[in-house]
Scaffold this active site. Sequence first.
Site, PDB file in Angstrom:
ATOM      1  N   ARG A 273       0.828  -1.205   0.000  1.00  0.00           N
ATOM      2  CA  ARG A 273       0.000   0.000   0.000  1.00  0.00           C
ATOM      3  C   ARG A 273       0.865   1.259   0.000  1.00  0.00           C
ATOM      4  O   ARG A 273       2.028   1.224   0.341  1.00  0.00           O
ATOM      5  CB  ARG A 273      -0.917   0.021   1.234  1.00  0.00           C
ATOM      6  CG  ARG A 273      -2.046  -0.997   1.215  1.00  0.00           C
ATOM      7  CD  ARG A 273      -2.886  -0.925   2.482  1.00  0.00           C
ATOM      8  NE  ARG A 273      -2.053  -1.077   3.677  1.00  0.00           N
ATOM      9  CZ  ARG A 273      -1.658  -0.084   4.465  1.00  0.00           C
ATOM     10  NH1 ARG A 273      -2.035   1.153   4.212  1.00  0.00           N
ATOM     11  NH2 ARG A 273      -0.894  -0.318   5.512  1.00  0.00           N
TER      12      ARG A 273
ATOM     13  N   LYS B 285      -8.204  -2.629   1.468  1.00  0.00           N
ATOM     14  CA  LYS B 285      -8.045  -1.807   2.663  1.00  0.00           C
ATOM     15  C   LYS B 285      -8.801  -0.480   2.561  1.00  0.00           C
ATOM     16  O   LYS B 285      -9.133   0.127   3.583  1.00  0.00           O
ATOM     17  CB  LYS B 285      -6.566  -1.551   2.950  1.00  0.00           C
ATOM     18  CG  LYS B 285      -5.810  -2.808   3.409  1.00  0.00           C
ATOM     19  CD  LYS B 285      -6.420  -3.431   4.664  1.00  0.00           C
ATOM     20  CE  LYS B 285      -5.534  -4.531   5.224  1.00  0.00           C
ATOM     21  NZ  LYS B 285      -6.230  -5.314   6.269  1.00  0.00           N
TER      22      LYS B 285
ATOM     23  N   HIS C 155      -9.779  -5.280  13.068  1.00  0.00           N
ATOM     24  CA  HIS C 155      -8.717  -5.904  12.274  1.00  0.00           C
ATOM     25  C   HIS C 155      -8.281  -7.146  13.041  1.00  0.00           C
ATOM     26  O   HIS C 155      -7.392  -7.084  13.886  1.00  0.00           O
ATOM     27  CB  HIS C 155      -7.568  -4.907  12.113  1.00  0.00           C
ATOM     28  CG  HIS C 155      -6.563  -5.312  11.084  1.00  0.00           C
ATOM     29  ND1 HIS C 155      -5.260  -4.897  11.115  1.00  0.00           N
ATOM     30  CD2 HIS C 155      -6.668  -6.088   9.986  1.00  0.00           C
ATOM     31  CE1 HIS C 155      -4.600  -5.408  10.089  1.00  0.00           C
ATOM     32  NE2 HIS C 155      -5.441  -6.135   9.391  1.00  0.00           N
TER      33      HIS C 155
ATOM     34  N   SER D  48       1.595  -7.977  12.398  1.00  0.00           N
ATOM     35  CA  SER D  48       2.364  -8.914  11.581  1.00  0.00           C
ATOM     36  C   SER D  48       3.467  -9.585  12.400  1.00  0.00           C
ATOM     37  O   SER D  48       4.171  -8.920  13.170  1.00  0.00           O
ATOM     38  CB  SER D  48       2.982  -8.130  10.418  1.00  0.00           C
ATOM     39  OG  SER D  48       3.631  -9.005   9.552  1.00  0.00           O
TER      40      SER D  48
ATOM     41  N   LYS E  50      -1.015 -14.448  14.275  1.00  0.00           N
ATOM     42  CA  LYS E  50      -2.481 -14.347  14.162  1.00  0.00           C
ATOM     43  C   LYS E  50      -3.057 -15.376  13.188  1.00  0.00           C
ATOM     44  O   LYS E  50      -3.995 -16.107  13.513  1.00  0.00           O
ATOM     45  CB  LYS E  50      -2.843 -12.918  13.715  1.00  0.00           C
ATOM     46  CG  LYS E  50      -4.317 -12.672  13.465  1.00  0.00           C
ATOM     47  CD  LYS E  50      -4.611 -11.186  13.317  1.00  0.00           C
ATOM     48  CE  LYS E  50      -4.095 -10.601  12.023  1.00  0.00           C
ATOM     49  NZ  LYS E  50      -5.115 -10.502  10.972  1.00  0.00           N
ATOM     50  N   THR E  51      -2.481 -15.448  11.988  1.00  0.00           N
ATOM     51  CA  THR E  51      -3.005 -16.373  10.966  1.00  0.00           C
ATOM     52  C   THR E  51      -2.784 -17.820  11.396  1.00  0.00           C
ATOM     53  O   THR E  51      -3.691 -18.646  11.336  1.00  0.00           O
ATOM     54  CB  THR E  51      -2.327 -16.111   9.605  1.00  0.00           C
ATOM     55  OG1 THR E  51      -2.486 -14.717   9.297  1.00  0.00           O
ATOM     56  CG2 THR E  51      -2.954 -16.923   8.502  1.00  0.00           C
TER      57      THR E  51
ATOM     58  N   ASP F  92      -9.093 -11.732   8.668  1.00  0.00           N
ATOM     59  CA  ASP F  92      -8.505 -10.393   8.694  1.00  0.00           C
ATOM     60  C   ASP F  92      -9.419  -9.249   9.146  1.00  0.00           C
ATOM     61  O   ASP F  92      -8.993  -8.384   9.880  1.00  0.00           O
ATOM     62  CB  ASP F  92      -7.943 -10.063   7.310  1.00  0.00           C
ATOM     63  CG  ASP F  92      -6.953  -8.913   7.336  1.00  0.00           C
ATOM     64  OD1 ASP F  92      -6.093  -8.889   8.223  1.00  0.00           O
ATOM     65  OD2 ASP F  92      -7.046  -8.027   6.473  1.00  0.00           O
TER      66      ASP F  92
ATOM     67  N   ARG G 297       1.923 -12.320  -2.332  1.00  0.00           N
ATOM     68  CA  ARG G 297       0.568 -12.529  -1.803  1.00  0.00           C
ATOM     69  C   ARG G 297      -0.244 -13.466  -2.682  1.00  0.00           C
ATOM     70  O   ARG G 297       0.021 -13.613  -3.872  1.00  0.00           O
ATOM     71  CB  ARG G 297      -0.179 -11.191  -1.770  1.00  0.00           C
ATOM     72  CG  ARG G 297       0.376 -10.197  -0.779  1.00  0.00           C
ATOM     73  CD  ARG G 297      -0.365 -10.261   0.507  1.00  0.00           C
ATOM     74  NE  ARG G 297       0.131  -9.337   1.512  1.00  0.00           N
ATOM     75  CZ  ARG G 297      -0.394  -9.217   2.705  1.00  0.00           C
ATOM     76  NH1 ARG G 297      -1.424  -9.974   3.059  1.00  0.00           N
ATOM     77  NH2 ARG G 297       0.103  -8.384   3.585  1.00  0.00           N
TER      78      ARG G 297
END
Length: 524
Positions: free
Chosen positions: A52, A194, A213, A231, A235-236, A250, A314
């Site tokens: 981004r 986003k 989030h 990050s 989390k994932t 997410d 990604r």
Amino acid sequence: MNEIDKLGLRDIKNVYYNLSYDELFNHEVKNGEGRVSSNGTFMVDTGIFTGRSPKDKYFVKQDPSQKYIAWGNINKPISKELFDKLLKKAKNQLSGKDIYIQDAYCGSSKASQKSVRFVTEVAWQAHFVKNMFIRPNQSELKDFKPDFVVYNACKCVNEEWKEDGLNSEVFVIFNIEDNVAVIGGTWYGGEMKKGIFSMMNYWLPLENKLSMHCSANLGKDGDTALFFGLSGTGKTTLSTDPNRALIGDDEHGWDDEGIFNFEGGCYAKTINLSKENEPEIYNAIKRDALLENVVADENGVVDYDDGSKTENTRVSYPLEHIENRVPDSKGGHPKNIIFLTADAFGVLPPVSKLTKEQAMYFFLSGYTAKVAGTERGITEPVATFSACFGEAFLPLHPTVYARLLGQKIDKHGSNVYLVNTGWSGGEYGVGKRMSIKATRACINAILDGSIKECEFENFDTFNLAIPKTLKGVETNLLNPINAWSDKERYKNLKANLAKRFVENFKRYEDVPEGIEFAKAGPAI
């Protein structure tokens, strides 16, 4: 007046409206927009922008939205005149061409859902949107009326950016009153994802709904759990659990009915991806998924370890590619909320139980510590604070989201825990990373409720409740000082980290609520 005329584009050649996955694939191939991998997944490059462009994001400063927006480095103002000029430029770019229109929903809860129309001249960007948002069925498409329109004119730039007082030739701009966003100069798919997340973070809290989030999953007994974390905190990995079904990975909302996914897909990092470590993501990469910026050989075999284009490689794919998922992407009010942090200073306990006030404090702090070596010039851990674990996407003052979290915890009796997936026995370079096994034991004890049977003691300075013993975790790890040989060093680092928390939190004390919430922080 038909829907196409309302977009204000001229001399449109073909309008490719809500194409199927197969049709989009054929267009991507025919247009030469990328390559096909050895297993049939389409691969694209996003050009010079592989992430981004946060410094190029602006909101029109006008009533009534300007009264709610927290203006500053994250939310920068732009005039209505300049917005209109750039919108006209984008429309000129999209005119006289074939265009792709993709209609989608954001939010699986009908009570909170928004309908969004995306307009682009690039087939793979329509494909990205189809993956990432909720796909309307044929009858829903017949009556589709967009609440919001995104013009993605990635091929046009603003040459007059200096005169206009902007950051660069790239622009990602939002007009809340007109319900329009415009993207120019960047091809990165994540801007669309986003951008709508930022808008949901504006709309929902004004309806007393919390936007978050985080990832969410559902247990066999129907209990919902939320996982927050920046990050590198896990989390994932930790929300992907063979014993629990994934709601989403997410972005979620919390309304009167419970938890709901904003999205219809996942946008996962693929750097160093392996079938052994992340089988769900690995197996989701197949036809209809879309790979970004990966490196593949002449036969289309992808090398996921190759970060030569970017470390931020990604894949986007529809949620249907995950077998163990909740079909309607919704869950009840969360029984457990878990904040993940990877504390590279080795100070925080592996698991702590938070009061409602502490939950609001740690939510606002959004803490983790980056490890040396992840960025050039970092030789010791660097503390990172990101409000509500997603500061870059919050248009309103962060305390608005924290207050809502506190209200919902109160109303629904959710338990909140802080789990440190970082270091123990010493800081980074001295101690070692908490084992996945120990972290899983903490998570499992939270999810199965057995942690509530533990005897707790106070972790001073931070005043957190920590278990004295916990099945599956070495007892000397539970109070971190016990695992350190250099006790003085530990005490110094602990005092230092507490100071960083207090220092960081001062930025929320520009409003009365921030001063109130600060009381739940470390006592120095």
